[in-house]
Design an enzyme around this catalytic site. Structure first.
Site, PDB file in Angstrom:
ATOM      1  N   ASP A   1      29.870  54.032  47.466  1.00 31.46           N
ATOM      2  CA  ASP A   1      30.633  53.182  46.565  1.00 31.46           C
ATOM      3  C   ASP A   1      30.939  51.876  47.291  1.00 31.46           C
ATOM      4  OD1 ASP A   1      32.356  53.224  43.909  1.00 31.46           O
ATOM      5  OD2 ASP A   1      33.548  52.250  45.495  1.00 31.46           O
TER       6      ASP A   1
ATOM      7  N   ASN B   1      34.038  40.769  40.981  1.00 34.96           N
ATOM      8  CA  ASN B   1      33.901  40.381  39.578  1.00 34.96           C
ATOM      9  C   ASN B   1      35.078  39.502  39.134  1.00 34.96           C
ATOM     10  OD1 ASN B   1      31.447  41.601  38.961  1.00 34.96           O
ATOM     11  ND2 ASN B   1      32.397  43.582  38.527  1.00 34.96           N
TER      12      ASN B   1
ATOM     13  N   HIS C   1      31.083  37.904  36.936  1.00 37.00           N
ATOM     14  CA  HIS C   1      30.129  39.036  36.822  1.00 37.00           C
ATOM     15  C   HIS C   1      28.754  38.677  37.367  1.00 37.00           C
ATOM     16  CE1 HIS C   1      32.680  41.857  34.674  1.00 37.00           C
ATOM     17  NE2 HIS C   1      33.188  40.807  34.009  1.00 37.00           N
TER      18      HIS C   1
ATOM     19  N   ASP D   1      26.677  40.938  39.807  1.00 35.94           N
ATOM     20  CA  ASP D   1      25.288  41.387  39.627  1.00 35.94           C
ATOM     21  C   ASP D   1      24.463  41.127  40.881  1.00 35.94           C
ATOM     22  OD1 ASP D   1      25.907  42.205  37.104  1.00 35.94           O
ATOM     23  OD2 ASP D   1      25.042  40.442  36.074  1.00 35.94           O
TER      24      ASP D   1
ATOM     25  N   GLU E   1      29.555  50.599  40.431  1.00 31.14           N
ATOM     26  CA  GLU E   1      29.184  50.175  41.778  1.00 31.14           C
ATOM     27  C   GLU E   1      28.901  51.387  42.661  1.00 31.14           C
ATOM     28  OE1 GLU E   1      33.725  50.357  41.686  1.00 31.14           O
ATOM     29  OE2 GLU E   1      32.094  49.815  40.350  1.00 31.14           O
TER      30      GLU E   1
END
Length: 549
Positions: A424, A432, A437, A441, A467
């Site tokens: 994780d 974010n 965002h 990405d 994630e």
């Protein structure tokens, strides 16, 4: 059935190739079969045409032979019982006066008879085959004079033969057509009595007294002449020979009559030794169409078969022997001439249809293959989309779980260790929130690339949450922990561009679980353990690997 369906689904292009090949083979077979029927039809037509020609010639030759037999019977009958009238007795008296002249003539009628022409007694003695026996001579003269009256009434324009004549061993002859002038008579008669058609009639050479056919008679006006000869006997005595001549021009006319429609090829009439006797107008000789080796091969075939066909030098050669004259009718068609005929035109049309069908089939094949390839590419694209995450290009959750279960089963069967790494990204929500965002990405794509670069092809990885990532591998607990550490270090090693001149250092927390310590190979169970240890890594300060409780 399942295997067949699987083959069709896995190799559709091969299936299309096979199907189109079968259609092509089937169409080619049908075309070949029809072509074979056309070939047989062409050969039957050729054979029927030749049989018609040979039949017509044989009927003419048979009629000519019947005429010779009639004249022989007439001569024999009259010699048995001579029928003399005053004119004939006068001619017999004249003969006693002129018999010693070098060349003499007798007439049965002053106006309606053909002349008997003879040579002197002294000249007769010079030829071994000739003999003038006065005890038989008178009755033979009478019979021949009567024959001259009959010949005079004959319509020569309707005869198939060019000349009918009787040559006597007593040194005279009767001919239906004029012969040489008197100055050349002795030399000419010398050639006649030495000709094969005359000498072959000797009793010792022809004891059965059969008729005989001879070619290339040098004594005939046309040297390229066919001669039919028949011995004339009475009792045990050989009187002479009846003969008929058939010129090449007359036989050619008969060939033309037998073929009202002029064929495209050559029609020839040869003897069985392939000596030319006659041909249809415009026909090329064998020597002009075939070489010596091919002519020899044709001669050998004709010797052993009454009728047949050969293909030589792009030519179709068919033949049939005649019953008479030791002859053979030969027809030669070149490939071009054969294709110009009715059967050839049908064959060309059939070939054209097959070529057109084959062309359309090939175009259809290429169209179908192109369509199938596009469908396969589209299918593969959709299959990839169904199994992969579009952002990270990694397996999505469902696809990853299937591969993980499959790998766990294989390791269980092989009794080899199986491990799960749960990963994780740390503080991803802040990325974010603070950078947008788009930056998130970029981070996810970067993390996926790093993970794939570290584990390589020996392990499977997938994105199982926002994630969150998961890795399965055939490795022991220690090996899995080492791999997890490599992934953690690789992620933290290099910053990621987040936009607006901002660079971020990415860290991750990882949990590791193995079948060795868990005592089972259930993927979901091992993932649950790895997820718990991931949580321990998080609460222990993040950016670390937790491989134990």
């Amino acid at each position: 059935m399942k295997l067949t369906r699987g083959f069709f689904h896995s190799r559709p292009e091969t299936v299309i190739h096979v199907c189109f090949l079968l259609v092509l083979l089937f169409s080619s077979f049908l075309t070949w079969r029809e072509g074979k029927v056309l070939k047989e039809t062409y050969e039957l037509n050729q054979r029927a045409s030749l049989n018609d020609i040979a039949g017509d010639l044989d009927r003419q030759f048979q009629y000519s032979l019947d005429q010779l037999l009639f004249y022989r019977n007439m001569l024999q009958q009259v010699m048995r019982a001579p029928a003399e009238n005053s004119q004939m007795r006068l001619q017999l008296q004249n003969f006693s006066l002129i018999r010693n002249q070098p060349v003499w003539h007798l007439y049965a009628s002053a106006t309606h008879s053909l002349p008997l022409t003879g040579i002197a007694d002294g000249f007769v003695a010079a030829f071994p085959l000739l003999k003038r026996d006065d005890s038989r001579f008178r009755q033979e003269l009478v019979a021949t004079l009567i024959m001259s009256l009959i010949l005079q009434l004959n319509d020569a324009g309707r005869d198939f033969h060019s000349r009918l004549w009787y040559v006597s061993r007593a040194g005279f002859w009767l001919s239906s057509t004029p012969l040489q002038p008197d100055a050349d008579t002795l030399r000419y008669f010398s050639g006649v009595v030495k000709a094969p058609w005359f000498t072959a009639m000797r009793p010792e050479s022809n004891p059965q007294r059969y008729s005989r056919w001879s070619g290339a008679d040098e004594t005939a006006p046309d040297s390229n002449t066919l001669t039919l000869s028949l011995p004339v006997d009475l009792g045990d005595y050989w009187y002479g020979v009846l003969a008929m001549d058939f010129t090449a021009a007359q036989i050619s006319r008969q060939l033309q009559l037998s073929l009202p429609i002029r064929p495209a090829g050559s029609v020839l009439f040869y003897d069985i030794n392939l000596t030319p006797l006659a041909s249809l107008t415009g026909s090329a000789a064998l020597s002009a169409q075939l070489n010596n080796q091919q002519i020899l091969r044709l001669k050998n075939a004709i010797t052993h078969h009454r009728q047949g066909a050969l293909r030589l030098n792009m030519r179709y050669i068919s033949w049939v022997k005649t019953r008479y004259a030791n002859g053979v009718v030969i027809k030669i068609d070149t490939l071009k001439q054969g294709l110009a005929g009715d059967t050839g035109q049908v064959a060309l049309a059939l070939l054209g249809m097959w070529l057109l069908f084959t062309l359309l089939l090939l175009l259809s094949h290429q169209t179908a293959i192109g369509l199938v390839r596009r469908l396969l590419a589209m299918q593969e694209k959709y299959r990839w989309r169904a199994n992969h995450d579009g952002l990270t290009k990694m397996l999505n959750r469902n696809a990853f779980f299937e591969r993980a279960d499959e790998l766990a089963r294989r390791n269980q069967q092989a009794q080899t260790p199986f491990s799960v790494i749960q990963l994780d990204l740390d503080h991803f929500k802040q990325v974010n929130d603070n950078y947008g965002h788009e930056a998130g990405d970029r981070v996810l794509a970067y993390a996926a690339a790093v993970i794939q670069g570290v584990i390589g092809p020996i392990a499977k990885a997938g994105r199982v949450g926002g994630e969150e990532f998961c890795i399965v591998l055939s490795a022991s607990a220690s090996e899995a922990a080492a791999t997890a550490e490599k992934v953690r270090a690789a992620l933290a090693q290099k910053p990621v561009f987040a936009g607006n001149s901002a660079w971020l250092t990415i860290t991750a927390s990882l949990g590791v679980a193995s079948s060795e310590e868990a005592g089972n190979y259930f993927f979901e169970n091992l993932q649950s353990i790895a997820d718990r240890r991931l949580y321990f890594a998080k609460v222990s300060g993040r950016n670390r690997v937790c491989a134990g409780d």
